[in-house]
Design a protein around this motif. Structure first.
Motif, short mmCIF file in Angstrom:
data_model
loop_
_atom_site.label_atom_id
_atom_site.label_comp_id
_atom_site.label_asym_id
_atom_site.label_seq_id
_atom_site.Cartn_x
_atom_site.Cartn_y
_atom_site.Cartn_z
N LEU A 190 -7.15 7.10 -1.40
CA LEU A 190 -5.78 6.95 -1.89
C LEU A 190 -5.72 6.20 -3.22
O LEU A 190 -4.66 6.03 -3.80
CB LEU A 190 -4.93 6.20 -0.86
N ASP B 254 0.83 -1.20 0.00
CA ASP B 254 0.00 0.00 0.00
C ASP B 254 0.86 1.26 0.00
O ASP B 254 0.60 2.21 -0.74
CB ASP B 254 -0.93 0.02 1.22
N GLY C 202 3.33 5.96 -5.94
CA GLY C 202 3.32 5.96 -7.40
C GLY C 202 4.02 4.79 -8.06
O GLY C 202 4.34 4.84 -9.24
N VAL C 203 4.27 3.70 -7.30
CA VAL C 203 4.95 2.55 -7.88
C VAL C 203 3.92 1.48 -8.25
O VAL C 203 3.05 1.15 -7.45
CB VAL C 203 5.96 1.94 -6.88
N ASN D 205 -8.32 4.13 2.11
CA ASN D 205 -7.84 3.36 0.96
C ASN D 205 -8.58 3.74 -0.32
O ASN D 205 -7.98 3.73 -1.40
CB ASN D 205 -7.97 1.86 1.23
N PRO E 251 -1.89 6.61 -11.32
CA PRO E 251 -1.32 6.40 -9.99
C PRO E 251 -0.15 7.33 -9.70
O PRO E 251 0.00 7.82 -8.59
CB PRO E 251 -0.85 4.94 -10.04
N LYS F 143 2.44 1.73 -3.42
CA LYS F 143 1.47 2.17 -4.42
C LYS F 143 1.15 3.65 -4.25
O LYS F 143 1.04 4.37 -5.23
CB LYS F 143 0.18 1.35 -4.30
N THR F 144 0.98 4.10 -2.98
CA THR F 144 0.65 5.52 -2.80
C THR F 144 1.83 6.42 -3.15
O THR F 144 1.67 7.62 -3.25
CB THR F 144 0.20 5.84 -1.36
N LEU G 165 -6.37 3.04 -3.58
CA LEU G 165 -5.94 1.65 -3.40
C LEU G 165 -7.12 0.69 -3.54
O LEU G 165 -6.95 -0.46 -3.91
CB LEU G 165 -5.31 1.46 -2.01
#
Lengths: 351, 267
Positions: free
Chosen positions: B49, A243, A249-250, B46, B71, A246-247, B51
């Protein structure tokens, strides 16, 4: 940070120097005695030939005296391929180990964690059983290794639960299946010549290295190492939670998949030409972590250099310590395990 | 424009977790999200964000629909500050902050001098430049939380989502951390943070969003939204809200014998 950065430059410089010196010394070491003078003359000749070829003869090659053809054959057809392969395999195993440790968030991960080695062993054993010859052993080992990882990925996709855990569990299961297959092949193999050949292959050795093995391994190794080097910064983020990465930007699925494929490719290429050489992928990255820190930007290149240096050194011991050659896999375990114990019991902590 | 959420619903399979959530957090605003464990706070975060994909409803980040933002572009607008946890490998505080700049670095390259400067500035911003060379595992819990905030600042996002940033911190560090966070909101950052402490909401939040069983139980400025009835319905604890002499509101549990029994029954 500065401290570690200085450490990194120092490590890269000193390891490069040592590697260069190691390569020159390795040329001179061996059962057939070649003195320093002959060695440098022969190396100079080779350099002169290259220069002449590159400049289309504008700088003519002027061979020195005192080097016999036999010396030349030993230096360039026997020792050179072996030196190159030791460096390449060491570099790849260390890189794969470091990469797996990152993407599986597991400091104990090694290049054989997903069964690449077990698969290669089955393929090699099968080819030896059928007496297909050295080249086919290499090809079978490489192909079987990749098929094994393919199976691991398929199984892990079908399984449920945490993704990293799924892949590792699938790896353990498929490796176990491969080991069963290898054992069966050993059982039915002729105990006089085939079984020893299989056993010897599994000990890991660079003794049968030819120029052909170097050429065979070079392409998949380069194809795997280059993306690993390019993605090395992003491996850092994969060591955090998915998580978080990902946040920031990966695309974690894509990067993790690419790193696994590349690390597997270089492992398969290494194992197929050298047999099972353990510990390099675990010990070298851990030593380098102590020297340059955990940042893959520095860790990965330094591990590659360190792996090459380590395996070259061990291979020299393997071919020079006793009158008969000791398989290098035995030595890496004999050196690696105590070394690792020393690493983890040292007072200064922080893995 | 901050964050705007309209009619958001989310379900894990058949289990409904969020139902028809509406709220917004404007620039420079500190929004405290209150609610018992399992109320849907993390799920809401989430979704914001990117996710988790909401089942229904719309999330707008800076006026733009979330699903239209890639993203990487999203990472430049909105950053996540997780509860501090032990990472697998012990990175230096500086390296941790530098990781925040990844969304500003090409897929195949490494951070350069510009990114290093961003990380330095972020560390200075939260006042932990002196820790830059220390290992993340060798600093205190409060310092770890600050370095995760520095990482979010290095990401150059203007919206910060913080998951219970004061959990696991001692009394003093809690206060120091909240003052820093409040400062950030004062500088124009939008801060959305979950908290379990109603006092924090009164002391620091501009607005409160209270969630209960996946629905909005109350929303608005703390003094209007947070009532004795709300806290009892959220946490099953009767409290008395009292104005202090300095003009703050304090939340104090009512510890009469009758009430203690009703609290214990909920355990």
């Amino acid at each position: 940070m500065e401290e570690k950065l200085r450490g990194y430059s120092l490590v890269v410089l000193s390891f490069s120097g040592l590697l260069l010196a190691g390569i020159v010394v390795s040329f001179a070491l061996g059962r057939f005695p070649i003195g320093p003078l002959e060695l440098f003359t022969a190396l100079g000749d080779k350099f002169g030939e290259l220069l002449a070829a590159l400049t289309n003869g504008k700088i003519p090659a002027t061979p020195g005296d005192g080097v016999t053809d036999q010396m030349r054959t030993i230096l360039f057809n026997v020792r050179l391929p072996r030196i190159l392969l030791a460096c390449m395999v060491g570099c790849c195993l260390a890189a794969a180990g470091a990469a797996y440790q990152g993407v599986f968030q597991n400091p104990m991960a090694a290049p054989d964690i997903l069964g690449a080695s077990s698969g290669a062993a089955t393929g090699a054993a099968f080819a030896i059983l059928l007496q297909l010859g050295a080249r086919m052993v290499m090809v079978f080992a490489f192909a079987a290794s990749l098929v094994t990882i393919g199976l691991v990925m398929l199984v892990s996709r079908a399984a449920r639960g945490n993704r990293v855990l799924r892949i590792i569990l699938a790896g353990i299961m498929i490796s176990s299946l491969c080991n069963a297959a290898t054992s069966f092949i050993k059982l039915v193999a002729d105990p006089n010549d085939i079984l020893p050949a299989i056993t010897y292959w599994m000990m890991g050795s660079l003794a049968k290295t030819k120029a052909e093995s170097v050429a065979f391994a070079a392409v998949p190794m380069a194809a795997g190492l280059l993306p690993l080097l390019l993605l090395r910064w992003r491996i850092n983020l994969l060591t955090l939670s998915d998580d978080e990465a990902k946040t920031m930007g990966v695309n974690t699925g894509l990067v993790r998949g690419a790193v696994i494929v590349c690390a597997t490719l270089v492992t398969a290429a290494s194992v197929s030409v050298s047999g099972l050489i353990g510990w390099v992928g675990l010990v070298v990255p851990h030593l380098i972590r102590r020297l340059v820190g955990n940042n893959y930007r520095h860790l990965l290149p330094a591990s590659m250099l360190g792996g090459a240096l380590f395996l070259l050194a061990v291979d020299n011991v393997s071919r020079n310590l006793l009158s008969t050659e000791i398989p290098i896999g035995i030595l890496t375990s004999a050196v690696g395990a105590p070394f690792f114990i020393w690493l983890i019991t040292r007072k200064k902590e922080a893995i | 424009m901050g964050v705007e959420v309209r009619g958001l619903s989310f379900a894990y399979g058949a289990r409904r977790v969020l139902e028809d959530i509406d709220f917004e957090a404007r620039d420079g605003e500190l929004l405290a999200v209150l609610g018992p464990n399992g109320a849907g706070k993390s799920t809401l975060f989430n979704c914001v964000l990117g996710l988790l994909k909401p089942e229904r409803g719309e999330i707008r980040i800076g006026g733009e629909a979330l699903r239209a933002i890639s993203p990487r572009a999203l990472a430049r607008r909105i950053a996540y500050v997780p509860q501090s946890h032990a990472p697998t490998f012990n990175y230096s505080v500086f390296d941790m902050a530098l990781m925040g700049t990844t969304a500003h670095v090409g897929g195949f390259s490494v951070p350069g001098a510009a990114q290093a400067k961003l990380a330095e500035d972020a560390l200075a911003h939260v006042g932990i430049s002196h820790l830059r060379a220390r290992g993340f595992m060798q600093i205190s819990g409060g310092e770890r939380q600050l370095s995760l905030i520095a990482r979010a600042l290095a990401q150059q996002a203007r919206i910060l989502i913080m998951d219970e940033p004061t959990a696991n911190l001692d009394y003093g560090n809690r206060l120091r951390l909240m003052l820093r966070v409040k400062e950030l909101a004062g500088e124009g950052y939008t801060v959305i943070q979950s908290t379990h402490d109603p006092d924090h909401a009164f002391l620091f939040a501009d607005r409160v969003l209270a969630l209960n069983a996946g629905r909005v139980a109350a929303a608005g400025p703390p003094r209007e939204a947070v009532t004795e009835a709300l806290i009892e319905s959220l946490y099953g604890v009767r409290v008395r809200l009292a104005e202090t002499r300095r003009g703050n509101v304090r939340c104090e549990p009512v510890l009469t014998e009758n009430n203690m029994k009703s609290i214990e029954r909920k355990l």
